[in-house]
Design an enzyme around this catalytic site. Structure first.
Site, PDB file in Angstrom:
ATOM      1  N   LYS A  44       0.850  -1.209   0.000  1.00  0.00           N
ATOM      2  CA  LYS A  44       0.000   0.000   0.000  1.00  0.00           C
ATOM      3  C   LYS A  44       0.879   1.250   0.000  1.00  0.00           C
ATOM      4  CE  LYS A  44      -2.703  -1.244   3.715  1.00  0.00           C
ATOM      5  NZ  LYS A  44      -3.696  -0.977   4.789  1.00  0.00           N
ATOM      6  N   LYS A  46       2.809   2.027   2.382  1.00  0.00           N
ATOM      7  CA  LYS A  46       2.814   2.523   3.765  1.00  0.00           C
ATOM      8  C   LYS A  46       3.882   1.773   4.553  1.00  0.00           C
ATOM      9  CE  LYS A  46      -1.461   3.579   5.746  1.00  0.00           C
ATOM     10  NZ  LYS A  46      -2.848   3.270   6.191  1.00  0.00           N
TER      11      LYS A  46
HETATM   12  N1  C2G Z   1     -10.379   5.983  10.946  1.00  0.00           N
HETATM   13  C1  C2G Z   1     -11.392   6.806  11.455  1.00  0.00           C
HETATM   14  N2  C2G Z   1     -11.083   8.065  11.843  1.00  0.00           N
HETATM   15  C2  C2G Z   1      -9.813   8.535  11.755  1.00  0.00           C
HETATM   16  C3  C2G Z   1      -8.785   7.704  11.254  1.00  0.00           C
HETATM   17  C4  C2G Z   1      -9.090   6.411  10.850  1.00  0.00           C
HETATM   18  O1  C2G Z   1     -12.567   6.396  11.550  1.00  0.00           O
HETATM   19  N3  C2G Z   1      -9.557   9.815  12.151  1.00  0.00           N
HETATM   20  C5  C2G Z   1     -10.749   4.623  10.524  1.00  0.00           C
HETATM   21  C6  C2G Z   1     -10.463   4.360   9.039  1.00  0.00           C
HETATM   22  O2  C2G Z   1     -11.529   4.846   8.228  1.00  0.00           O
HETATM   23  C7  C2G Z   1     -10.364   2.834   9.009  1.00  0.00           C
HETATM   24  C8  C2G Z   1      -9.769   2.506  10.392  1.00  0.00           C
HETATM   25  O3  C2G Z   1      -9.958   3.681  11.220  1.00  0.00           O
HETATM   26  O4  C2G Z   1     -11.661   2.243   8.904  1.00  0.00           O
HETATM   27  C9  C2G Z   1      -8.293   2.177  10.319  1.00  0.00           C
HETATM   28  O5  C2G Z   1      -7.635   3.268   9.702  1.00  0.00           O
HETATM   29  P1  C2G Z   1      -6.205   2.984   9.008  1.00  0.00           P
HETATM   30  O6  C2G Z   1      -5.332   2.283   9.972  1.00  0.00           O
HETATM   31  O7  C2G Z   1      -5.743   4.250   8.367  1.00  0.00           O
HETATM   32  O8  C2G Z   1      -6.624   1.901   7.884  1.00  0.00           O
HETATM   33  P2  C2G Z   1      -6.416   2.014   6.306  1.00  0.00           P
HETATM   34  O9  C2G Z   1      -5.020   2.488   6.036  1.00  0.00           O
HETATM   35  O10 C2G Z   1      -7.565   2.782   5.783  1.00  0.00           O
HETATM   36  O11 C2G Z   1      -6.451   0.472   5.861  1.00  0.00           O
HETATM   37  O12 C2G Z   1      -8.114  -3.150   3.319  1.00  0.00           O
HETATM   38  C10 C2G Z   1      -8.377  -1.901   3.840  1.00  0.00           C
HETATM   39  C11 C2G Z   1      -7.163  -1.285   4.505  1.00  0.00           C
HETATM   40  O13 C2G Z   1      -6.441  -2.198   5.284  1.00  0.00           O
HETATM   41  C12 C2G Z   1      -7.613  -0.113   5.371  1.00  0.00           C
END
Ligand code: C2G
Length: 141
Positions: A44, A46
């Protein structure tokens, strides 16, 4: 028992994550979190601050989380829904309409929850990534 599944990297666990997990758990009785593996994150583009094992350990300490499993590929989701008898997949709103989640509607419900404004792992990294001069400035005023 209603089973909920969500996916994410969950690096530098913060209150936006916690509020998502709390609301996801409120949609059922059992919450599974599929946490991105370090290799999957690399795919990704990341690089998490904490490795997979640490991110898994931190999530397992969250009262809303019942099980943590690895997310290793984009296309494991249908099999995850089948293997864990998932009733609803929940994601933050930034994923709303994404075909990688919409395709799950043939197998379970899909719910998108509003993100928590004002916090993100990347923002935390940026704000903490102060150079030494910046830190000196902070403490001289
Ligand atoms: N999230 C949230 N509010 C934030 C930050 C994150 O609600 N201020 C939610 C994101 O929308 C996600 C979850 O927390 O549902 C995890 O966020 P991340 O760790 O950034 O996940 P992401 O990089 O979006 O990975 O297959 C899908 C991916 O693995 C999702």
């Amino acid at each position: 028992m209603k089973r909920v599944l969500t996916y994410g990297t969950y690096d530098l666990l913060h209150y936006g994550h916690i509020r998502l997990l709390k609301r996801a758990k409120e949609l059922g009785d059992y919450l599974i979190v599929a946490v991105s593996s370090d290799e999957f994150n690399a795919g990704k583009g990341k690089k998490a601050y904490h490795n997979y094992e640490t991110r898994k350990e931190m999530l397992e300490a969250v009262r809303y989380v019942d099980l943590v499993i690895p997310e290793s590929t984009w296309d494991q989701k249908i099999q995850d829904v089948k293997d864990y008898h998932v009733d609803v997949v929940v994601m933050g709103g930034d994923w709303e309409g994404d075909p990688r989640f919409e395709c799950l509607r043939d197998y379970c419900d899909v719910v998108y929850l509003d993100r928590t404004p004002g916090v993100s792992t990347s923002q935390i990294k940026e704000e903490l990534n102060l150079g030494n001069d910046d830190i000196d400035d902070l403490f001289t005023h």
